[in-house]
Write an enzyme that holds these catalytic residues in place. Structure first.
Site, PDB file in Angstrom:
ATOM      1  N   THR A  33       0.841  -1.156  -0.050  1.00 45.16           N
ATOM      2  CA  THR A  33       0.170   0.096  -0.151  1.00 45.16           C
ATOM      3  C   THR A  33       0.896   1.280   0.008  1.00 45.16           C
ATOM      4  OG1 THR A  33      -1.768  -1.164   1.199  1.00 45.16           O
ATOM      5  CG2 THR A  33      -1.487   1.219   1.456  1.00 45.16           C
ATOM      6  N   GLY A  84      -4.990  -4.572   7.504  1.00 45.43           N
ATOM      7  CA  GLY A  84      -6.021  -3.425   7.746  1.00 45.43           C
ATOM      8  C   GLY A  84      -6.834  -3.567   8.877  1.00 45.43           C
ATOM      9  N   SER A 119     -11.001  -2.004   3.136  1.00 44.17           N
ATOM     10  CA  SER A 119      -9.605  -1.788   3.581  1.00 44.17           C
ATOM     11  C   SER A 119      -9.638  -0.412   4.529  1.00 44.17           C
ATOM     12  CB  SER A 119      -8.678  -1.370   2.341  1.00 44.17           C
ATOM     13  OG  SER A 119      -7.584  -0.763   2.871  1.00 44.17           O
ATOM     14  N   ASP A 120      -8.681  -0.529   5.405  1.00 48.14           N
ATOM     15  CA  ASP A 120      -8.389   0.467   6.222  1.00 48.14           C
ATOM     16  C   ASP A 120      -8.238   1.841   5.727  1.00 48.14           C
ATOM     17  OD1 ASP A 120      -5.833  -1.035   5.847  1.00 48.14           O
ATOM     18  OD2 ASP A 120      -5.106   0.952   6.739  1.00 48.14           O
ATOM     19  N   THR A 137       0.035   1.547   7.098  1.00 49.71           N
ATOM     20  CA  THR A 137      -0.134   0.165   6.220  1.00 49.71           C
ATOM     21  C   THR A 137       0.136  -0.830   6.971  1.00 49.71           C
ATOM     22  OG1 THR A 137       1.092  -0.812   4.344  1.00 49.71           O
ATOM     23  CG2 THR A 137       2.461   0.769   6.031  1.00 49.71           C
TER      24      THR A 137
HETATM   25  N1  ASP Z   1      -3.863  -1.899   4.809  1.00 49.84           N
HETATM   26  C1  ASP Z   1      -4.037  -2.515   3.449  1.00 49.84           C
HETATM   27  C2  ASP Z   1      -5.375  -3.326   3.664  1.00 49.84           C
HETATM   28  O1  ASP Z   1      -5.457  -3.927   4.663  1.00 49.84           O
HETATM   29  C3  ASP Z   1      -3.087  -3.265   3.129  1.00 49.84           C
HETATM   30  C4  ASP Z   1      -1.644  -2.723   3.196  1.00 49.84           C
HETATM   31  O2  ASP Z   1      -1.495  -1.687   4.067  1.00 49.84           O
HETATM   32  O3  ASP Z   1      -0.548  -2.884   2.420  1.00 49.84           O
HETATM   33  O4  ASP Z   1      -5.982  -3.123   2.897  1.00 49.84           O
END
Ligand code: ASP
Length: 318
Positions: A180, A232, A210-211, A229
């Site tokens: 991300t 999530g 996603s967060d 990141t």
């Molecule tokens: N936070 C992101 C999610 O869970 C993934 C990531 O940070 O790579 O969708």
């Protein structure tokens, strides 16, 4: 234009497990530093923080190495659904799109929504907005991400997340991670803004949110701004970005807010990372995962976190 505040910038390309040796590290370093150079020059020319965040996110989304825009991971059904959000600390406004498909730069939709009465749109609404704005249809799929998905399908989706960085060697390993992207900027007028964009965890079930398009993963006030990141669900459970930002807004230093929030995240066995700036110009980063792919400009030089030791949780330049 007279610069009143020294601009600051920090960006990330995800967090996860090891970077697969020096080769991977140097390529990621080059990608991140090139984005820092471009966006920092924009900040020096007087651009506001939100415009700098937009530009940084566009560049990172366009880099197929990262899991956002081009090079996004595939979900369990083999489709790409992307999420992005932007928060302007000065206006205090959050906007974003959730699970949008077939656009090149989801962050552009999030940026557009800053001035809309309806500021967070989900899949169908995002597609409608893209159509209204006449955003050209775009296929974000890369060969590497397709191969990654095909291999996972053969293994019956045993992995819970896709690779942190799209690299051919990673297809031969079970190196779970993510990629991300996020950008946090302090502009020459003292304004803070943050943006985050993702293809999700990879291999997730349809409809998972996603967060990255929630305040939990992307939050700013006039005092501090944070992009997260990692897994999530862990970021949501910690409510990580507002947790750090509110601590700073209430008077804690950025370093102390990061230290405390990451100690808590570690205690709760979360797998995540974050980058942050405050209004005084302090720059900070933190992780509970093994690596955090972040780079920054402190006003004098570019630095990065690529070789940050595995057990180290936070770093800060005040
Ligand atoms: N936070 C992101 C999610 O869970 C993934 C990531 O940070 O790579 O969708």
């Amino acid at each position: 234009m007279q610069v009143k505040v020294q601009p600051k910038l920090i960006i990330h390309g995800g967090a996860g497990s090891s970077l697969h040796g020096k080769g991977g590290l140097e390529t990621v370093r080059r990608s991140l530093h090139a984005v820092i150079e471009d966006v920092y020059a924009l900040l020096l020319s007087g651009a506001n923080a939100a415009a700098a965040v937009l530009r940084g996110c566009q560049l990172l989304e366009d880099d197929p190495r990262f899991n956002a825009g081009t090079g996004s991971v595939l979900q369990s059904d083999g489709q790409i659904r992307m999420s992005a959000s932007l928060m302007d600390g000065m206006s205090g406004r959050f906007s974003g799109v959730i699970n949008v498909s077939r656009v090149k730069n989801p962050i552009e939709l999030a940026y557009f929504l800053q001035n809309s009465p309806d500021r967070v749109l989900s899949d169908y609404g995002s597609a409608e907005l893209a159509r209204e704005l006449q955003v050209p249809s775009y296929n974000a799929l890369t060969e590497l991400r397709l191969q990654e998905w095909i291999q996972e399908r053969q293994d019956n989706f045993k992995r819970t997340m896709a690779g942190v960085i799209a690299e051919p060697e990673l297809l031969e390993t079970s190196n779970a991670g993510r990629g991300t992207i996020g950008v946090v900027a302090l502009d020459a007028h003292g304004g803070l803004a943050v943006g985050t964009s993702t293809g999700g965890k990879g291999f997730e079930r349809i409809g998972r949110v996603s967060d990255s398009a929630m305040p939990a993963g992307n939050y700013a006030t006039g005092h501090a701004a944070v992009s997260c990141t990692g897994i999530g669900e862990d970021i949501i459970d910690e409510c990580l970005a507002p947790r750090i930002v509110v601590r700073v807004t209430d008077g804690m230093t950025l370093k102390d807010a990061m230290q405390r929030s990451f100690a808590e995240a570690h205690e709760h066995q979360r797998d995540l990372g974050a980058i942050a700036l405050d209004a005084s110009g302090a720059i900070a980063w933190g992780k509970t995962s093994q690596v955090l792919l972040a780079a920054y400009h402190d006003g004098e030089k570019i630095g990065d976190t690529l070789e940050m030791a595995v057990g180290t949780q936070i770093g800060c330049i005040s």
